[in-house]
Design a protein around this motif. Structure first.
Motif, PDB file in Angstrom:
ATOM      1  N   VAL A 145     -16.402 -78.864  59.859  1.00  0.00           N
ATOM      2  CA  VAL A 145     -15.751 -77.652  59.372  1.00  0.00           C
ATOM      3  C   VAL A 145     -14.260 -77.758  59.681  1.00  0.00           C
ATOM      4  O   VAL A 145     -13.875 -78.142  60.786  1.00  0.00           O
ATOM      5  N   LYS A 146     -13.420 -77.444  58.716  1.00  0.00           N
ATOM      6  CA  LYS A 146     -11.975 -77.392  58.952  1.00  0.00           C
ATOM      7  C   LYS A 146     -11.381 -76.330  58.042  1.00  0.00           C
ATOM      8  O   LYS A 146     -11.288 -76.513  56.826  1.00  0.00           O
ATOM      9  N   VAL A 147     -11.002 -75.214  58.641  1.00  0.00           N
ATOM     10  CA  VAL A 147     -10.462 -74.074  57.906  1.00  0.00           C
ATOM     11  C   VAL A 147      -9.021 -73.865  58.337  1.00  0.00           C
ATOM     12  O   VAL A 147      -8.741 -73.684  59.527  1.00  0.00           O
TER      13      VAL A 147
ATOM     14  N   PRO B 173      -5.713 -77.459  52.165  1.00  0.00           N
ATOM     15  CA  PRO B 173      -5.655 -76.127  52.771  1.00  0.00           C
ATOM     16  C   PRO B 173      -6.653 -75.143  52.198  1.00  0.00           C
ATOM     17  O   PRO B 173      -6.896 -74.089  52.794  1.00  0.00           O
ATOM     18  N   ARG B 174      -7.278 -75.470  51.073  1.00  0.00           N
ATOM     19  CA  ARG B 174      -8.237 -74.555  50.457  1.00  0.00           C
ATOM     20  C   ARG B 174      -9.680 -74.932  50.755  1.00  0.00           C
ATOM     21  O   ARG B 174     -10.595 -74.178  50.435  1.00  0.00           O
ATOM     22  N   ALA B 175      -9.900 -76.089  51.357  1.00  0.00           N
ATOM     23  CA  ALA B 175     -11.261 -76.537  51.653  1.00  0.00           C
ATOM     24  C   ALA B 175     -11.727 -75.960  52.982  1.00  0.00           C
ATOM     25  O   ALA B 175     -10.929 -75.513  53.809  1.00  0.00           O
ATOM     26  N   THR B 176     -13.036 -75.971  53.212  1.00  0.00           N
ATOM     27  CA  THR B 176     -13.591 -75.560  54.504  1.00  0.00           C
ATOM     28  C   THR B 176     -14.355 -76.703  55.174  1.00  0.00           C
ATOM     29  O   THR B 176     -14.930 -76.507  56.240  1.00  0.00           O
ATOM     30  N   ARG B 177     -14.370 -77.875  54.556  1.00  0.00           N
ATOM     31  CA  ARG B 177     -15.022 -79.048  55.129  1.00  0.00           C
ATOM     32  C   ARG B 177     -14.099 -80.248  54.956  1.00  0.00           C
ATOM     33  O   ARG B 177     -13.370 -80.347  53.974  1.00  0.00           O
ATOM     34  N   GLN B 178     -14.153 -81.162  55.922  1.00  0.00           N
ATOM     35  CA  GLN B 178     -13.412 -82.415  55.819  1.00  0.00           C
ATOM     36  C   GLN B 178     -14.286 -83.557  56.299  1.00  0.00           C
ATOM     37  O   GLN B 178     -15.164 -83.367  57.152  1.00  0.00           O
ATOM     38  N   LEU B 179     -14.019 -84.736  55.759  1.00  0.00           N
ATOM     39  CA  LEU B 179     -14.689 -85.942  56.217  1.00  0.00           C
ATOM     40  C   LEU B 179     -13.799 -86.624  57.251  1.00  0.00           C
ATOM     41  O   LEU B 179     -12.627 -86.872  57.007  1.00  0.00           O
ATOM     42  N   ARG B 180     -14.369 -86.900  58.419  1.00  0.00           N
ATOM     43  CA  ARG B 180     -13.628 -87.565  59.476  1.00  0.00           C
ATOM     44  C   ARG B 180     -14.223 -88.948  59.724  1.00  0.00           C
ATOM     45  O   ARG B 180     -15.440 -89.110  59.759  1.00  0.00           O
TER      46      ARG B 180
ATOM     47  N   HIS C 216     -12.410 -74.885  63.371  1.00  0.00           N
ATOM     48  CA  HIS C 216     -13.755 -75.454  63.270  1.00  0.00           C
ATOM     49  C   HIS C 216     -14.854 -74.387  63.245  1.00  0.00           C
ATOM     50  O   HIS C 216     -16.043 -74.730  63.263  1.00  0.00           O
ATOM     51  N   VAL C 217     -14.458 -73.135  63.209  1.00  0.00           N
ATOM     52  CA  VAL C 217     -15.423 -72.044  63.118  1.00  0.00           C
ATOM     53  C   VAL C 217     -15.719 -71.785  61.636  1.00  0.00           C
ATOM     54  O   VAL C 217     -14.801 -71.457  60.878  1.00  0.00           O
ATOM     55  N   PRO C 218     -16.967 -71.930  61.191  1.00  0.00           N
ATOM     56  CA  PRO C 218     -17.281 -71.665  59.790  1.00  0.00           C
ATOM     57  C   PRO C 218     -16.916 -70.232  59.417  1.00  0.00           C
ATOM     58  O   PRO C 218     -17.054 -69.316  60.247  1.00  0.00           O
ATOM     59  N   PRO C 219     -16.445 -70.009  58.205  1.00  0.00           N
ATOM     60  CA  PRO C 219     -16.060 -68.646  57.799  1.00  0.00           C
ATOM     61  C   PRO C 219     -17.159 -67.614  58.022  1.00  0.00           C
ATOM     62  O   PRO C 219     -16.871 -66.477  58.406  1.00  0.00           O
ATOM     63  N   GLU C 220     -18.416 -68.015  57.841  1.00  0.00           N
ATOM     64  CA  GLU C 220     -19.513 -67.066  58.019  1.00  0.00           C
ATOM     65  C   GLU C 220     -19.750 -66.706  59.487  1.00  0.00           C
ATOM     66  O   GLU C 220     -20.480 -65.751  59.793  1.00  0.00           O
ATOM     67  N   LEU C 221     -19.131 -67.472  60.426  1.00  0.00           N
ATOM     68  CA  LEU C 221     -19.274 -67.186  61.845  1.00  0.00           C
ATOM     69  C   LEU C 221     -17.968 -66.664  62.465  1.00  0.00           C
ATOM     70  O   LEU C 221     -17.877 -66.506  63.676  1.00  0.00           O
ATOM     71  N   PHE C 222     -16.989 -66.396  61.622  1.00  0.00           N
ATOM     72  CA  PHE C 222     -15.685 -65.914  62.099  1.00  0.00           C
ATOM     73  C   PHE C 222     -15.849 -64.625  62.897  1.00  0.00           C
ATOM     74  O   PHE C 222     -15.314 -64.489  64.008  1.00  0.00           O
TER      75      PHE C 222
END
Length: 239
Positions: A192-194, A174-181, A130-136
């Protein structure tokens, strides 16, 4: 994302315990819990001890296990709703020992929070994805700051198996960085889902100065443990 987990607090455990929309039938559920046991065994081999920081503690899937082995646990989460559930579990699971006395809860946005002390172990379950790639990088800087000399981290997270999520959710990409829950009442949130593979995550951590072993249980979980090169003890090890 915080809004999602606050709203989802009362039903979050349905996911982990395979209930309601997450019940995939006897065989799939058994496969899930077999892999949960593998993670618990890895955590046992890792050897939780001393003062522990649990990031994104949630409803306490792991908090009781940590508290039973640690001297103290600092449990951080942005949702007061999940922390109330977590505390209730501690009250019920400690047997003759009141595990609540070992746990300090802190309500905070992890992306804005900094530790007020150092820890022997930093643990995070189902959070790294759940950590955005830009905040890794910022997140792993937090882990580094939180570790004592010789301190270690342990994490567990999700693999993108189609049966890991609710029956009415889209299959994980597996290639997305966002998901709808979707919640039980039909409300939807984008989170966010990475997803990571063990090899790529191990390499990314090595590039950032960490030593890490990253593996998978099979279909459902990725896990890892290690330390930061700068936190080695005098004998050159992390243990």
């Amino acid at each position: 994302q915080i809004d999602n987990y606050r709203a989802r607090a009362a039903e979050y455990d349905e996911w982990f315990y395979r209930e309601g929309r997450y019940d995939r039938g006897r065989l799939e559920n058994r496969a899930w819990f077999d892999e949960v046991r593998l993670v618990a065994e890895e955590l046992g081999h890792f050897g939780v001890r001393g003062d522990v920081l649990e990031l994104a503690c949630g409803t306490g899937v792991w908090t009781g296990m940590l508290a039973a082995r640690a001297d103290s646990v600092t449990a951080v989460d942005a949702s007061p709703e999940v922390m109330r559930i977590n505390e209730a579990k501690l009250r019920e699971s400690g047997g003759s020992e009141d595990l609540r006395g070992k746990v300090r809860f802190i309500e905070a946005d992890i992306f804005q929070w900094r530790p007020d002390r150092a820890y022997d172990v930093v643990f995070f379950g189902f959070w790294l994805s759940h950590v955005p790639p830009e905040l890794f990088d910022d997140f792993w800087q937090l882990v580094k700051e939180a570790l004592k000399p010789g301190g270690r981290f342990f994490f567990v997270d999700s693999l993108p198996d189609p049966t890991s999520t609710a029956r009415d959710h889209d299959s994980p990409n597996p290639r997305a960085t966002r998901q709808l829950r979707r919640l039980n009442d039909g409300r939807t949130y984008e989170i966010v889902k990475v997803y990571y593979t063990p090899q790529e995550l191990q390499e990314q951590l090595k590039e950032r100065g960490f030593t890490a072993t990253v593996g998978r249980t099979g279909r459902y979980f990725i896990f890892g443990y290690g330390g930061w090169e700068g936190t080695k003890g005098s004998n050159g090890t992390f243990s």
